[in-house]
Enzyme design. Structure first.
Site, PDB file in Angstrom:
ATOM      1  N   ALA A  20       0.829  -1.201   0.000  1.00  0.00           N
ATOM      2  CA  ALA A  20       0.000   0.000   0.000  1.00  0.00           C
ATOM      3  C   ALA A  20       0.864   1.252   0.000  1.00  0.00           C
ATOM      4  O   ALA A  20       1.779   1.391   0.816  1.00  0.00           O
ATOM      5  CB  ALA A  20      -0.926  -0.002   1.214  1.00  0.00           C
ATOM      6  N   CYS A 102      -3.648  -8.983   4.327  1.00  0.00           N
ATOM      7  CA  CYS A 102      -3.283  -7.684   4.903  1.00  0.00           C
ATOM      8  C   CYS A 102      -3.555  -7.670   6.403  1.00  0.00           C
ATOM      9  O   CYS A 102      -4.675  -7.967   6.839  1.00  0.00           O
ATOM     10  CB  CYS A 102      -4.064  -6.569   4.228  1.00  0.00           C
ATOM     11  SG  CYS A 102      -3.668  -4.925   4.883  1.00  0.00           S
TER      12      CYS A 102
END
Length: 331
Positions: A20, A102
């Site tokens: 990210a 994640c």
């Protein structure tokens, strides 16, 4: 649809992990120019993608139609993730990846990402929804499990294969470990034994030696490199060459490094616009200067600069001049 890596029969695959705020289009393009079997986009929230909330479509200028690019989706609602998958396929996506790895609190707090490993039945419904919505290969990224008491990656991978997943990537930590300790590559071997589809090992792979060790312990079909590529976009090509037994890529140094960084910086400014681009670029410039051992004072000036031209003019000194010479010149 089966998933076949380029040169899979000749050597193990080497892939760029989704990170990210890091593996955006400019960085993926840069890594791809050096060489990689697959690059994966930043994680895109499915509902936001469909509803086109501000910033998401910009982030999702995913290069979906680019060869060797996978688009990663996250979410927990089967309707939203299926519709997002259809949209991405319509943009030309060659591969779609589902995020169940994640560990970030804001993602897990929404019961997405690695939180789905606590709900394997619901996780499988998401897999079935995406596989049923598209005709391109669908892959899955996960961790070993939620914690050491629930290492359910082998079972989830087996069920995902039965549901149509073409490849699975496993980060060798549990969610509760975040990025602490060392990745347990040997634990990934249980996933490899549980499935017939390709398995990719991820976590703490920082060069050819760790890639070979991860492959040896896991028995995996390839490796995925994330944080190790920060400031070293040539790293995947180095690992590729080592596994293939070919000549390693030329790592840019001196004027060549400056030229590469200037190009990367310019592509970030073009992609994001000047103001946001300058902010996004700082972390990449910092990593490049870490590798070049740039003197702290000069590093600070570059990271504080708000004019792209000024940054470009300072880069040769930052990346080509040994720190001791800089310090002596300033004395």
């Amino acid at each position: 649809m089966s998933f076949v890596f380029p040169l899979q029969a000749a050597r193990s695959a080497v892939c760029l992990a989704p990170l990210a705020g890091i593996t955006d289009r400019p960085f993926r393009d840069l890594v791809g120019r050096f060489g990689a079997d697959l690059v994966v986009s930043e994680m895109v929230a499915s509902q936001e993608m469909v509803q086109a909330k501000p910033g998401v479509r910009e982030r999702a200028e995913l290069g979906a139609d680019q060869a060797r690019t996978s688009v990663q989706l996250a979410g927990r609602d089967t309707g939203w993730i299926a519709e997002a998958a259809r949209m991405i396929e319509g943009q030309g996506a060659r591969v779609i990846d589902i995020n169940m790895g994640c560990p970030a609190k804001k993602v897990v707090g929404g019961l997405s990402g690695s939180a789905l490993m606590r709900e394997p039945d619901h996780a499988l419904r998401l897999v079935e929804a995406v596989v049923g919505a598209v005709s391109v290969p669908v892959t899955l990224k996960m961790r070993l499990g939620w914690d050491d008491h629930s290492r359910n990656a082998p079972d989830l991978a087996r069920r995902a294969e039965d549901a149509g997943i073409a490849l699975v990537t496993v980060h060798g930590r549990t969610r509760c470990q975040f990025y602490k300790g060392r990745a347990d590559w040997a634990a990934i071997a249980a996933v490899k034994r549980a499935v017939t589809i390709p398995v990719i090992a991820n976590g703490d792979i920082t060069g050819p030696a760790t890639a070979r060790e991860a492959l040896r312990l896991s028995g995996a079909d390839g490796v995925m490199i994330g944080r190790g590529a920060q400031g070293r976009p040539w790293l995947l090509a180095q690992v590729l060459a080592d596994l293939a037994g070919t000549a390693p890529p030329v790592v840019p140094q001196g004027a060549a490094l400056t030229a590469m960084v200037r190009r990367h910086h310019g592509e970030m400014l073009e992609f994001y616009g000047a103001d946001l681009g300058l902010r996004v670029a700082r972390k990449h410039l910092g990593w490049y200067m870490d590798g070049a051992a740039t003197a702290p004072e000069l590093r600070g000036r570059i990271l504080r600069a708000t004019d792209a031209g000024e940054i470009a003019r300072m880069l040769p000194e930052a990346l080509e001049t040994p720190p001791r010479q800089i310090e002596e010149a300033a004395a």
